[in-house]
Design a protein around this motif. Structure first.
Motif, PDB file in Angstrom:
ATOM      1  N   HIS A  76      33.775  29.262  29.367  1.00 23.84           N
ATOM      2  CA  HIS A  76      33.341  30.555  28.864  1.00 23.84           C
ATOM      3  C   HIS A  76      33.907  30.763  27.460  1.00 23.84           C
ATOM      4  O   HIS A  76      35.095  30.506  27.214  1.00 23.84           O
ATOM      5  N   PRO A  77      33.090  31.224  26.500  1.00 25.72           N
ATOM      6  CA  PRO A  77      33.570  31.364  25.120  1.00 25.72           C
ATOM      7  C   PRO A  77      34.733  32.333  24.971  1.00 25.72           C
ATOM      8  O   PRO A  77      35.530  32.202  24.035  1.00 25.72           O
ATOM      9  N   ALA A  78      34.853  33.308  25.878  1.00 30.27           N
ATOM     10  CA  ALA A  78      35.977  34.246  25.841  1.00 30.27           C
ATOM     11  C   ALA A  78      37.070  33.854  26.834  1.00 30.27           C
ATOM     12  O   ALA A  78      37.996  34.641  27.081  1.00 30.27           O
ATOM     13  N   GLN A  79      36.947  32.636  27.400  1.00 32.74           N
ATOM     14  CA  GLN A  79      37.942  32.110  28.337  1.00 32.74           C
ATOM     15  C   GLN A  79      38.118  32.970  29.592  1.00 32.74           C
ATOM     16  O   GLN A  79      39.209  33.063  30.165  1.00 32.74           O
ATOM     17  N   LEU A  80      37.036  33.633  30.022  1.00 30.64           N
ATOM     18  CA  LEU A  80      37.105  34.370  31.275  1.00 30.64           C
ATOM     19  C   LEU A  80      37.315  33.388  32.419  1.00 30.64           C
ATOM     20  O   LEU A  80      36.801  32.267  32.387  1.00 30.64           O
ATOM     21  N   PRO A  81      38.068  33.782  33.450  1.00 32.62           N
ATOM     22  CA  PRO A  81      38.303  32.857  34.567  1.00 32.62           C
ATOM     23  C   PRO A  81      37.032  32.641  35.382  1.00 32.62           C
ATOM     24  O   PRO A  81      36.252  33.551  35.599  1.00 32.62           O
ATOM     25  N   GLY A  82      36.843  31.417  35.816  1.00 33.89           N
ATOM     26  CA  GLY A  82      35.652  31.079  36.586  1.00 33.89           C
ATOM     27  C   GLY A  82      35.018  29.812  36.056  1.00 33.89           C
ATOM     28  O   GLY A  82      35.539  29.153  35.146  1.00 33.89           O
ATOM     29  N   HIS A  83      33.865  29.477  36.621  1.00 34.10           N
ATOM     30  CA  HIS A  83      33.193  28.222  36.297  1.00 34.10           C
ATOM     31  C   HIS A  83      31.925  28.487  35.488  1.00 34.10           C
ATOM     32  O   HIS A  83      30.847  28.702  36.052  1.00 34.10           O
ATOM     33  N   GLY A  84      32.058  28.525  34.180  1.00 34.50           N
ATOM     34  CA  GLY A  84      30.908  28.652  33.307  1.00 34.50           C
ATOM     35  C   GLY A  84      30.190  29.982  33.434  1.00 34.50           C
ATOM     36  O   GLY A  84      30.782  30.993  33.826  1.00 34.50           O
ATOM     37  N   ARG A  85      28.905  29.951  33.106  1.00 35.34           N
ATOM     38  CA  ARG A  85      28.078  31.164  33.163  1.00 35.34           C
ATOM     39  C   ARG A  85      26.809  30.875  33.950  1.00 35.34           C
ATOM     40  O   ARG A  85      26.332  29.738  33.973  1.00 35.34           O
ATOM     41  N   LEU A  86      26.266  31.917  34.573  1.00 38.68           N
ATOM     42  CA  LEU A  86      25.083  31.773  35.407  1.00 38.68           C
ATOM     43  C   LEU A  86      23.959  32.653  34.883  1.00 38.68           C
ATOM     44  O   LEU A  86      24.089  33.878  34.845  1.00 38.68           O
ATOM     45  N   PHE A  87      22.846  32.018  34.456  1.00 36.60           N
ATOM     46  CA  PHE A  87      21.624  32.758  34.167  1.00 36.60           C
ATOM     47  C   PHE A  87      20.950  32.996  35.520  1.00 36.60           C
ATOM     48  O   PHE A  87      20.436  32.066  36.143  1.00 36.60           O
ATOM     49  N   SER A  88      20.946  34.252  35.968  1.00 30.24           N
ATOM     50  CA  SER A  88      20.588  34.527  37.366  1.00 30.24           C
ATOM     51  C   SER A  88      19.162  35.010  37.572  1.00 30.24           C
ATOM     52  O   SER A  88      18.766  35.274  38.714  1.00 30.24           O
ATOM     53  N   GLY A  89      18.360  35.126  36.491  1.00 27.01           N
ATOM     54  CA  GLY A  89      16.998  35.619  36.669  1.00 27.01           C
ATOM     55  C   GLY A  89      17.005  36.956  37.389  1.00 27.01           C
ATOM     56  O   GLY A  89      17.747  37.876  37.037  1.00 27.01           O
ATOM     57  N   ASP A  90      16.185  37.078  38.438  1.00 33.70           N
ATOM     58  CA  ASP A  90      16.156  38.298  39.257  1.00 33.70           C
ATOM     59  C   ASP A  90      16.939  38.128  40.561  1.00 33.70           C
ATOM     60  O   ASP A  90      16.974  39.037  41.383  1.00 33.70           O
ATOM     61  N   HIS A  91      17.550  36.971  40.753  1.00 34.50           N
ATOM     62  CA  HIS A  91      18.221  36.692  42.023  1.00 34.50           C
ATOM     63  C   HIS A  91      19.460  37.562  42.211  1.00 34.50           C
ATOM     64  O   HIS A  91      19.708  38.092  43.298  1.00 34.50           O
ATOM     65  N   LEU A  92      20.228  37.714  41.157  1.00 33.36           N
ATOM     66  CA  LEU A  92      21.495  38.450  41.220  1.00 33.36           C
ATOM     67  C   LEU A  92      21.546  39.399  40.034  1.00 33.36           C
ATOM     68  O   LEU A  92      21.646  38.963  38.882  1.00 33.36           O
ATOM     69  N   LEU A  93      21.435  40.695  40.331  1.00 35.85           N
ATOM     70  CA  LEU A  93      21.406  41.741  39.314  1.00 35.85           C
ATOM     71  C   LEU A  93      22.578  42.693  39.565  1.00 35.85           C
ATOM     72  O   LEU A  93      22.997  42.877  40.709  1.00 35.85           O
ATOM     73  N   PRO A  94      23.095  43.332  38.515  1.00 40.24           N
ATOM     74  CA  PRO A  94      24.346  44.071  38.690  1.00 40.24           C
ATOM     75  C   PRO A  94      24.250  45.351  39.501  1.00 40.24           C
ATOM     76  O   PRO A  94      25.213  45.743  40.155  1.00 40.24           O
ATOM     77  N   GLU A  95      23.099  46.029  39.463  1.00 39.34           N
ATOM     78  CA  GLU A  95      23.034  47.360  40.070  1.00 39.34           C
ATOM     79  C   GLU A  95      21.803  47.591  40.947  1.00 39.34           C
ATOM     80  O   GLU A  95      21.694  48.641  41.578  1.00 39.34           O
ATOM     81  N   ILE A  96      20.873  46.660  40.961  1.00 42.97           N
ATOM     82  CA  ILE A  96      19.649  46.835  41.736  1.00 42.97           C
ATOM     83  C   ILE A  96      19.416  45.597  42.602  1.00 42.97           C
ATOM     84  O   ILE A  96      19.982  44.531  42.349  1.00 42.97           O
TER      85      ILE A  96
END
Length: 351
Positions: A199-219
């Motif tokens: 992650h460019p900001a060194q957030l913990p975790g494994h990379g980044r996920l482009f989630s399409g419509d599968h996983l959305l933050p509020e809906i």
């Protein structure tokens, strides 16, 4: 999809760092407002993840956004489509015409695209009429479809992809590590895309996920039925979706970059929320099925983001499809069953 509370407007172009930017491409006359189209830099030029709705204003926004990113439509190297819906795949053909870019999509959604391109509008109307009648829809809901004149409908001429996306493969993006994760449910060929880079900001975790419509933050995404009228296979899209959610949760990305709303961390927590939401909904439906109900009657009694009387015609059709997907999950799990001899078929909870 269920709408969420409005957020503060975000810039039309957002730099997520690490050679990834997003463009807010508008969806006309839709409460979602826009699709987040991602621009990923590669050693052979920019690649788009989704393209947005096929509309002149959307095209202009996409083109001006790419200019703001220091590139242009003509320089696009490829288009990776998370799924075939017109707010994601609509402009893919125009991008390919302008740039010569390839278009990649999972084979299950390519089959839907091919079927859609080959079907005449009147076949769609007759199929939907029969499907709604079998679900117990009243004649006043079906009548407009019986009377509809064949016409060109949005999304009926989507671009045929050039490449298949194989589950688990690293896509051919020179200089990047982007892996396809098959996540059926919202559509049969929906894919998430795991950027296996720090992650460019060194957030913990494994990379980044482009989630399409599968996983959305509020809906929660719509889980309906996607079937070939000529195929008698009984699908279980909600079961597919729930299984896919757990698969994505195990990836533990540092950040999720969805196709709507905004980026967010902690995919696993959001997965747990969605799994709990669907289990609670299935439990509520079992209570409704204490008496035999058709899919239409069940949809009428389900909790939506507005009263049933206020839901427009097209959205009621979508709601019935979602009710049927939940019924199929209950039947497959042995928690509900069809009532023998009922016509239209009714369902009841297994005691």
């Amino acid at each position: 999809m269920q709408s969420s509370q409005d957020r503060e407007p975000a810039p039309a172009v957002h730099d997520h760092g690490g050679g990834v930017r997003s463009l807010r491409v508008p969806i006309p006359d839709n409460p979602l407002g826009h699709t987040l189209v991602y621009v990923v830099d590669t050693d052979r030029g920019p690649v788009l993840i989704d393209t947005g709705w096929d509309d002149p204003a959307s095209w202009d926004t996409l083109a001006s956004g790419l200019t703001a990113c220091g590139t242009s439509v003509t320089e696009i190297h490829g288009v990776v489509v998370t799924h075939h819906h017109p707010d994601h795949h609509g402009l893919s053909g125009r991008v390919r015409e302008a740039s010569g870019a390839w278009i990649a999509m999972h084979a299950a959604d390519t089959a839907v695209v091919r079927r859609t391109r080959g079907a005449r509008p009147e076949r769609w109307f007759s199929y939907m009429t029969a499907k709604l009648a079998a679900a117990g829809a009243p004649e006043e809901h079906i009548a407009p479809l019986r009377a509809a004149r064949p016409r060109a409908l949005p999304g009926l001429s989507p671009a045929l992809p050039d490449r298949d996306i194989a589950p688990g493969e690293l896509l051919d993006l020179p200089g990047r590590r982007l892996r396809a994760i098959w996540t059926p449910g919202h559509t049969p060929g929906h894919v998430c895309l795991h950027l296996e880079e720090a992650h460019p900001a060194q957030l913990p975790g494994h990379g980044r996920l482009f989630s399409g419509d599968h996983l959305l933050p509020e809906i929660t995404p719509h889980i309906g039925l996607y079937e070939d009228p000529d195929d008698t296979t009984v699908t279980d899209p909600l079961g597919d979706y729930l299984d896919s959610l757990e698969r994505v949760g195990r990836l533990a990305p540092a950040e999720v970059l969805p196709a709507h709303q905004h980026a967010f961390p902690d995919a696993a927590a959001r997965v747990r929320e969605l799994l709990a939401h669907h289990e609670a909904r299935l439990t509520d439906l079992l209570a409704l099925l204490a008496e035999p109900l058709t899919p239409w009657q069940l949809a009428e009694r389900m909790e939506w983001n507005r009263p049933w009387a206020d839901i427009p015609h097209g959205s009621r059709t979508i709601a019935v499809s979602e009710a049927e997907s939940h019924l199929r999950r209950l039947v497959k799990a042995g928690r509900a069953e069809a009532v023998p001899g009922s016509d239209p078929v009714t369902y009841t909870a297994v005691q």
